[in-house]
Design an enzyme around this catalytic site. Structure first.
Site, PDB file in Angstrom:
ATOM      1  N   ASP A   1       0.840  -1.287   0.209  1.00  0.00           N
ATOM      2  CA  ASP A   1      -0.034   0.109   0.010  1.00  0.00           C
ATOM      3  C   ASP A   1       1.057   1.188  -0.155  1.00  0.00           C
ATOM      4  OD1 ASP A   1      -2.371  -1.152  -0.229  1.00  0.00           O
ATOM      5  OD2 ASP A   1      -2.705  -1.139   1.782  1.00  0.00           O
TER       6      ASP A   1
ATOM      7  N   MET B   1      -8.704   9.195   8.915  1.00  0.00           N
ATOM      8  CA  MET B   1      -9.177   9.729   7.747  1.00  0.00           C
ATOM      9  C   MET B   1     -10.202  10.680   8.036  1.00  0.00           C
ATOM     10  SD  MET B   1      -9.602   5.858   5.903  1.00  0.00           S
ATOM     11  CE  MET B   1      -9.971   4.909   7.334  1.00  0.00           C
TER      12      MET B   1
ATOM     13  N   LYS C   1      -4.155   2.682  -2.147  1.00  0.00           N
ATOM     14  CA  LYS C   1      -5.507   2.935  -2.020  1.00  0.00           C
ATOM     15  C   LYS C   1      -5.611   4.283  -0.892  1.00  0.00           C
ATOM     16  CE  LYS C   1      -8.810   0.052  -2.034  1.00  0.00           C
ATOM     17  NZ  LYS C   1      -9.493   0.408  -3.454  1.00  0.00           N
TER      18      LYS C   1
END
Length: 268
Positions: A42, A175, A63
């Site tokens: 990632d 996030m 991602k």
């Protein structure tokens, strides 16, 4: 009772690379990486981690929110292809693969197709970032637990802000940089005191980690002045105020690196 032993027949490992500091990689993760033939990595994984798998084929399948990302269905099919070829594959994820890392989804998808996998835990960014700032996520008499949540939901629905605001636990929000207004307003409307301290921690555990503390009612204004950017976590709760490393760091100036801070404290 004996702990379960990893099976030599397992070809796919879902591995947590930790928050960024290469020294926070677990010994088990390092061993599995050294045995890998293929590593699907990632975006948020520190490139230094890949030194443990120098002979493996590296495939980048990043991602990240707000950026062009590798479709999950493509990642799943690629894992299945290598497993059927008999390759020893590591799916390498930042932090812990089971904390907003999709390891559960991927393990279920593989199992439905007869492919066994093993998950290797990693230190999550919320824990590492808080520790680097001297913040204990739980503290007797102050916080009886910790709640990890993501501000980015699959169906874009709102979180139960009232429940989070009144839960009596330290909140760690992942996030959330793009949704600071929603977070601030939701917690205030849910009954969380406006004076609740918030730590914004960017690039947790890395040499360029930055952190800033403010009150909840100033979150959006202070984040803009601080130029907060992803990847970052928010730690929200009274435990933030208990950090001696962050004491007095309520300005919008970038916080100094931890080592100079500690040296200054010793010399003073």
């Amino acid at each position: 009772m004996n702990a379960p032993q990893p099976s030599d027949s397992v070809l796919i490992h879902l591995v947590g690379a930790g928050p960024g500091d290469p020294e926070l990689l677990t010994l088990k993760a390092a061993r599995v990486l050294s045995q890998a033939e293929v590593v699907m990595v990632d975006d948020l994984v520190n490139p230094a981690i890949l030194e443990h798998c120098s002979k493996a084929r590296i495939i980048r399948v990043g991602k990240r929110g707000g950026c062009r990302s590798t479709p999950q269905e493509f990642i799943n099919r690629l894992m299945l292809r290598y497993a059927r070829q008999g390759k020893r594959l590591v799916r390498l994820k930042g932090g812990d693969p089971c904390i907003f890392g999709r390891a559960g989804e991927e393990a279920q998808w593989l199992a439905a197709r007869g492919i066994a996998s093993e998950t290797v835990n990693g230190i999550t960014a919320g824990l590492a970032g808080a520790t680097q700032c001297g913040i204990p996520l739980t503290l007797r008499g102050m916080s009886r637990g910790v709640t990890l949540v993501t501000a980015h939901t699959l169906d874009d629905t709102d979180l139960n802000w009232r429940g989070l605001a009144q839960g009596g636990t330290t909140l760690v929000i992942y996030m959330g940089v793009a949704r600071l207004h929603q977070i601030q307003q939701g917690l205030l409307d849910g009954g969380m005191p406006a004076t609740t301290p918030v730590a914004m921690i960017e690039q947790a555990s890395l040499p360029d980690q930055r952190q800033h503390v403010c009150n909840l009612n100033k979150l959006c204004v202070q984040a803009q002045a601080f130029s907060l950017k992803s990847p970052a976590v928010l730690v929200i709760g009274e435990v933030v105020a208990s950090s001696s490393l962050l004491a007095g760091q309520q300005s919008v100036e970038p916080v100094m690196a931890l080592e100079p801070m500690l040296m200054g404290a010793v010399s003073g």
